[in-house]
Design a protein around this motif. Structure first.
Motif: not given
Length: 351
Positions: A14-43
């Motif tokens: 798996l590969a993992m990274d943070f994206k942000g800061p983003l426009p505030a949506s409530g109290s959420y300002r960051y996005l933790l992204t994960i991807i399976d390198e074999y299938s390219r299936f994202p989370f």
């Protein structure tokens, strides 16, 4: 320069990274992204901050659903290099690796996903007339769209490559007009006591969905059937007209395939018409002894061509054009039509 490690099976790396800061949506300002390198299936997980606690919480939810991967690849961010995250992975026997400094290309899949997922989110927001502060509302829908799209690198859909079964999407399924509209349809008759019974019954379609249909049988009772057993009624059938199936009739004549046994090629196709054998013509020599005539015997074909037997030969017929036909390819009968099929090594005689 190091060698890129490639995954050879699903959920191996798996590969993992943070994206942000983003426009505030409530109290959420960051996005933790994960991807399976074999299938390219994202989370993707919405986070309040970039802390080790947020990473551990999101990874815990992911591992409960899909199990533990073999390794996780990240950049050299402080949160990923923290002792808490490393201990969390070590306790679960998960290896961890990181990129070289100032080289994001070493984690290119997740970096590209960060751009793709944000473009998908903004597209969903624009089509629904929402502002950027509502990005958490459409996050799961954007992920669903990415998981269902064909990846040009693997030439497969990420979901199919990871789970090995076709992903069902509500927007990709549609019903034909003859199923979505109530009316007469044909249903396959499963039980047929006789082979002369009809293959289908005409029933009344009440309503249907992509998998099943509710129909009214000819005897009046209603039942649910699979749509695979249904077929539309054509306009001609509804009007009561029928189309006759043309029948193929055999030829009235028997054809002979006369071929040369020397070269094995079919020469002609014709019918040999042979009359009753005539008595041999006899002549007298100078001392009065009967001598069989040397005049060649003629056999006339249906096309008007005469086949003659050379003098002194009873096994070869010769046409007037000089072609020779072995008598193994012909049979003399009384007023009969003879069909001959010849092959390179032998001839089959069919009367």
């Amino acid at each position: 320069m190091g060698t890129l490690i490639q995954a050879s099976r699903p959920w191996e790396r798996l590969a993992m990274d943070f994206k942000g800061p983003l426009p505030a949506s409530g109290s959420y300002r960051y996005l933790l992204t994960i991807i399976d390198e074999y299938s390219r299936f994202p989370f993707a997980f919405a986070c309040h901050d970039m802390s080790s606690g947020s990473v551990i919480r999101c990874l815990g939810l992911l591992f409960v659903m899909f199990g533990y991967p073999a390794s996780i690849h990240t950049d050299r961010g402080a949160v990923f290099m923290s002792q808490d995250v490393r201990a969390f992975l070590l306790q679960r026997n998960i290896a961890s690796s990181c990129t070289t400094p100032y080289r994001p290309q070493a984690n290119g899949q997740i970096e590209r996903l960060n751009g793709v997922i944000w473009r998908a989110i903004t597209f969903w927001l624009k089509t629904r007339g929402l502002g950027l502060d509502k990005w958490t509302w459409v996050l799961q829908g954007a992920l669903h769209a990415i998981r269902s799209l064909l990846c040009t690198t693997t030439n497969e859909i990420p979901h199919d490559r990871l789970f090995r079964y076709q992903r069902r999407t509500g927007s990709a399924q549609s019903l034909p007009a003859w199923i979505s509209t109530p009316g007469p349809v044909y249903v396959r008759r499963v039980v047929r006591p006789s082979k002369y019974d009809l293959l289908v019954d005409k029933v009344q379609l009440l309503h249907a969905n992509p998998e099943y249909a509710h129909v009214k049988m000819p005897d009046g009772h209603e039942t649910t059937l699979s749509v695979r057993h249904l077929a539309p009624c054509g306009e001609a059938d509804e009007a009561g007209s029928s189309t006759e199936v043309p029948t193929v009739r055999p030829p009235s004549d028997l054809y002979a395939l006369i071929c040369s046994t020397e070269v094995g090629l079919i020469c002609s196709t014709e019918v040999l018409t042979v009359g009753p054998p005539s008595p041999p013509h006899r002549s007298h020599d100078s001392i009065g002894t009967d001598v069989p005539s040397q005049t060649p015997e003629l056999i006339r074909t249906s096309t008007g061509e005469d086949l003659e037997t050379p003098a002194g030969s009873s096994d070869v017929y010769q046409t007037r054009t000089g072609e020779k036909v072995d008598d193994r390819c012909a049979s003399v009968g009384s007023n009969s039509l003879i069909g001959v099929t010849c092959f390179p090594a032998f001839c089959i005689l069919a009367c």
